[in-house]
Design a protein around this motif. Structure first.
Motif, PDB file in Angstrom:
ATOM      1  N   UNK A   1       6.891   7.657  -1.907  1.00 50.55           N
ATOM      2  CA  UNK A   1       8.219   7.769  -1.108  1.00 50.55           C
ATOM      3  C   UNK A   1       7.879   6.819   0.052  1.00 50.55           C
ATOM      4  N   UNK A   2       8.887   5.197   0.140  1.00 49.43           N
ATOM      5  CA  UNK A   2       8.983   4.619   1.834  1.00 49.43           C
ATOM      6  C   UNK A   2      10.098   5.003   2.231  1.00 49.43           C
ATOM      7  N   UNK A   3      10.208   5.022   3.716  1.00 46.69           N
ATOM      8  CA  UNK A   3      11.340   5.538   4.640  1.00 46.69           C
ATOM      9  C   UNK A   3      11.102   4.296   5.126  1.00 46.69           C
ATOM     10  N   UNK A   4      12.712   3.311   5.738  1.00 48.51           N
ATOM     11  CA  UNK A   4      12.739   3.108   6.684  1.00 48.51           C
ATOM     12  C   UNK A   4      13.677   3.317   7.493  1.00 48.51           C
TER      13      UNK A   4
ATOM     14  N   UNK B   1      13.947   0.789  12.165  1.00 46.86           N
ATOM     15  CA  UNK B   1      13.426  -1.050  12.111  1.00 46.86           C
ATOM     16  C   UNK B   1      11.836  -0.163  11.980  1.00 46.86           C
ATOM     17  N   UNK B   2      11.454   1.306  12.523  1.00 47.01           N
ATOM     18  CA  UNK B   2       9.955   1.981  11.801  1.00 47.01           C
ATOM     19  C   UNK B   2      10.352   2.497  10.584  1.00 47.01           C
ATOM     20  N   UNK B   3       9.100   2.202  10.088  1.00 48.61           N
ATOM     21  CA  UNK B   3       8.744   2.551   8.710  1.00 48.61           C
ATOM     22  C   UNK B   3       7.348   3.944   8.596  1.00 48.61           C
ATOM     23  N   UNK B   4       7.296   4.604   7.531  1.00 47.18           N
ATOM     24  CA  UNK B   4       6.436   4.978   7.129  1.00 47.18           C
ATOM     25  C   UNK B   4       6.197   5.601   5.508  1.00 47.18           C
ATOM     26  N   UNK B   5       5.111   5.824   4.792  1.00 52.60           N
ATOM     27  CA  UNK B   5       4.948   5.993   3.423  1.00 52.60           C
ATOM     28  C   UNK B   5       4.523   7.864   3.309  1.00 52.60           C
ATOM     29  N   UNK B   6       4.731   7.540   1.897  1.00 56.04           N
ATOM     30  CA  UNK B   6       4.943   9.405   1.647  1.00 56.04           C
ATOM     31  C   UNK B   6       4.016   9.194   0.343  1.00 56.04           C
ATOM     32  N   UNK B   7       2.815   9.396   0.339  1.00 59.64           N
ATOM     33  CA  UNK B   7       1.973   9.261  -1.033  1.00 59.64           C
ATOM     34  C   UNK B   7       2.264  10.492  -1.400  1.00 59.64           C
ATOM     35  N   UNK B   8       2.249   9.988  -3.297  1.00 58.78           N
ATOM     36  CA  UNK B   8       2.326  11.324  -3.891  1.00 58.78           C
ATOM     37  C   UNK B   8       1.562  12.273  -3.714  1.00 58.78           C
TER      38      UNK B   8
END
Length: 488
Positions: free
Chosen positions: A414-417, A437-444
């Motif tokens: 998942x990618x969250x913005x 306007x900041x984001x993060x990545x949740x790996x599988x």
């Protein structure tokens, strides 16, 4: 209110799926939670209507709501939207019909030794004339106070085949209170016409008043199996925050039976006497789109509209637009309902058959029978705005102070913005704060949680990627709402 006031408890039976009102009503968001008339949902109207019965000699206690496990957070959210009403929520692990539901409520209402009068009503009806309803219910309460059963009989204005009927004693036509002779199930058209012509029959709305002790005695007399099995499930209940949860295994052993079949139809020639109070107050059960049209506010051409609708040379239509402009030209007698993920068109006279479309959706395992594109959750909601090969895009809103469960997924990343507010994100052993306007990545496969620690609404855009994007790809490590992995 006097010290000798009669204590009543509103019992709201909040089950059912309302398949005839698809695509607005769905299994995960049935018709009782929809706003179809007025400003509040049908469930909220039922609560307010029964609470307004109180008078100088009638005291209204906390309501008891019997609903399905699946709808518990919808009930809780809609309760929060209305003021001055306190309620307990009894959760059914699965639907077992109205007789077990009322038995649960009667056991809860009388568990501390009292014997309140239960004012029982379904959650999915409208009554336009509130004072007429209150007057009729106050008479019914006085009857129930004496130990009899009082039921409201709706003035039958047409030969409806989808309703049950109540037959009153001959010769009491001029009285507002009548002895009940019999209950009759849904008749064919010719029989229904004869009922209307006789003047002896009223529609059965399922609204009645009874002492808790009288109901328990009656269900114990006619269906001791229902009483004993419901009592066993109730006595092994667990309290979970605002919810009362009967034992799931024991509850599933309760026979499936309606109030009418289990008790009402058996009361003739018994010690349990039933009085009918006549009610002519603009009642409707909104059992089809045609009845929604009948109850709606009509324009000069008898069209009922909701939302962004344009009409030209059209008459006697019901048009409900939820997300976009709906334009109608040169048609009559149609129902047109638009939602974010479905459009339904039918002739008003055939609107009962919408349930056949729901059956087709079920047979094809399509999600449109169950959920809307926008789905309510105890922490807020999500709206699935796009789906493609190996991706899904959601708009997610998290209420102030709320959190999603601590969870992980085995088949998607998942990618969250963040587009509004401030997010606290747990990912593995790290916790970070994201601003707009900041984001993060949740790996599988990574353990993660999304929280909103602020007093402002949080909104994010989530992009899922993977080879399977179903809502059941979730393992909950911790959850503040009593949900298991089987809950999406």
């Amino acid at each position: 209110m006097s010290q000798s006031a009669i204590l009543i408890k509103p019992i709201i039976l909040c089950g059912g799926s309302g398949t005839r009102l698809w695509p607005l009503s769905r299994a995960g968001f049935p018709k009782q939670f929809l706003v179809l008339s007025g400003k509040n949902s049908l469930f909220q109207q039922a609560l307010e209507r029964t609470n307004n019965i109180a008078s100088d000699d009638i005291a209204c206690g906390n309501a008891l709501i019997v609903t399905n496990e699946q709808h518990r957070f919808l009930v809780l959210d809609q309760l929060r939207e209305i003021t001055g009403i306190n309620a307990k929520i009894l959760l059914e692990p699965e639907g077992r019909n109205t007789a077990p539901a009322l038995t649960l409520a009667a056991l809860e209402a009388s568990k501390e030794g009292g014997d309140p009068i239960l004012v029982v009503t379904p959650a999915d009806q409208i009554i336009k004339q509130q004072q007429s309803f209150a007057d009729a219910m106050q008479r019914a309460i006085q009857i129930a106070f004496k130990g009899e059963i009082a039921i409201l009989g709706i003035k039958a204005s047409s030969p409806e085949t989808g309703f049950g009927y109540i037959r009153k004693k001959v010769g009491e036509g001029s009285l507002s209170e009548s002895d009940v002779v019999e209950f009759v199930e849904k008749p064919d058209l010719e029989t229904a016409k004869s009922y209307i012509a006789s003047g002896e029959f009223s529609w059965n709305a399922g609204i009645f008043v009874i002492r808790a002790s009288v109901w328990l005695k009656a269900i114990g007399s006619f269906r001791p199996d229902i009483l004993s099995s419901t009592r066993a499930a109730f006595e092994n209940s667990k309290i979970d925050h605002q919810f009362i949860r009967p034992d799931e295994g024991l509850f599933k052993k309760i026979p499936n039976e309606s109030i009418d079949y289990a008790v009402m139809e058996n009361c003739r020639d018994s010690i349990f006497k039933i009085k009918m109070i006549s009610l002519d107050a603009g009642w409707s059960d909104l059992g089809s789109w045609n009845t929604v049209w009948q109850a709606g506010l009509k324009d000069s051409n008898d069209n009922v509209t909701h939302g962004d609708v344009l009409i030209d040379q059209a008459n006697e239509n019901l048009i409900h637009a939820s997300h976009r402009l709906v334009s109608v030209v040169g048609v009559s007698g149609l129902v047109i309902v638009e939602t974010a993920d479905a459009v339904m068109v039918t002739d008003r006279q055939n609107s009962q058959d919408v349930k056949n479309i729901v059956n087709q959706l079920l047979s094809k395992n399509r999600e449109e029978h169950e959920l809307h594109r926008k789905v309510s959750r105890p922490w807020g909601w999500y709206d699935t705005i796009d789906v493609g090969d190996r991706f899904k895009v959601k708009r997610i809103q998290v209420n102030p102070g709320a959190s999603l469960s601590l969870q992980k997924h085995s088949k998607r990343a998942e990618h969250w913005v963040v587009v509004k507010g401030s997010a606290e994100v747990t990912c593995g052993d790290k916790t970070i704060t994201l601003k707009e306007n900041e984001s993060t990545f949740i790996p599988l496969g990574e353990m993660h949680r999304l929280s909103n620690p602020s007093d402002q609404t949080l909104e994010i855009i989530e992009v899922q990627s993977g080879n399977y994007l179903g809502e059941d790809d979730i393992v909950r490590m911790s959850d503040g709402y009593g949900r298991s992995n089987k809950d999406d």
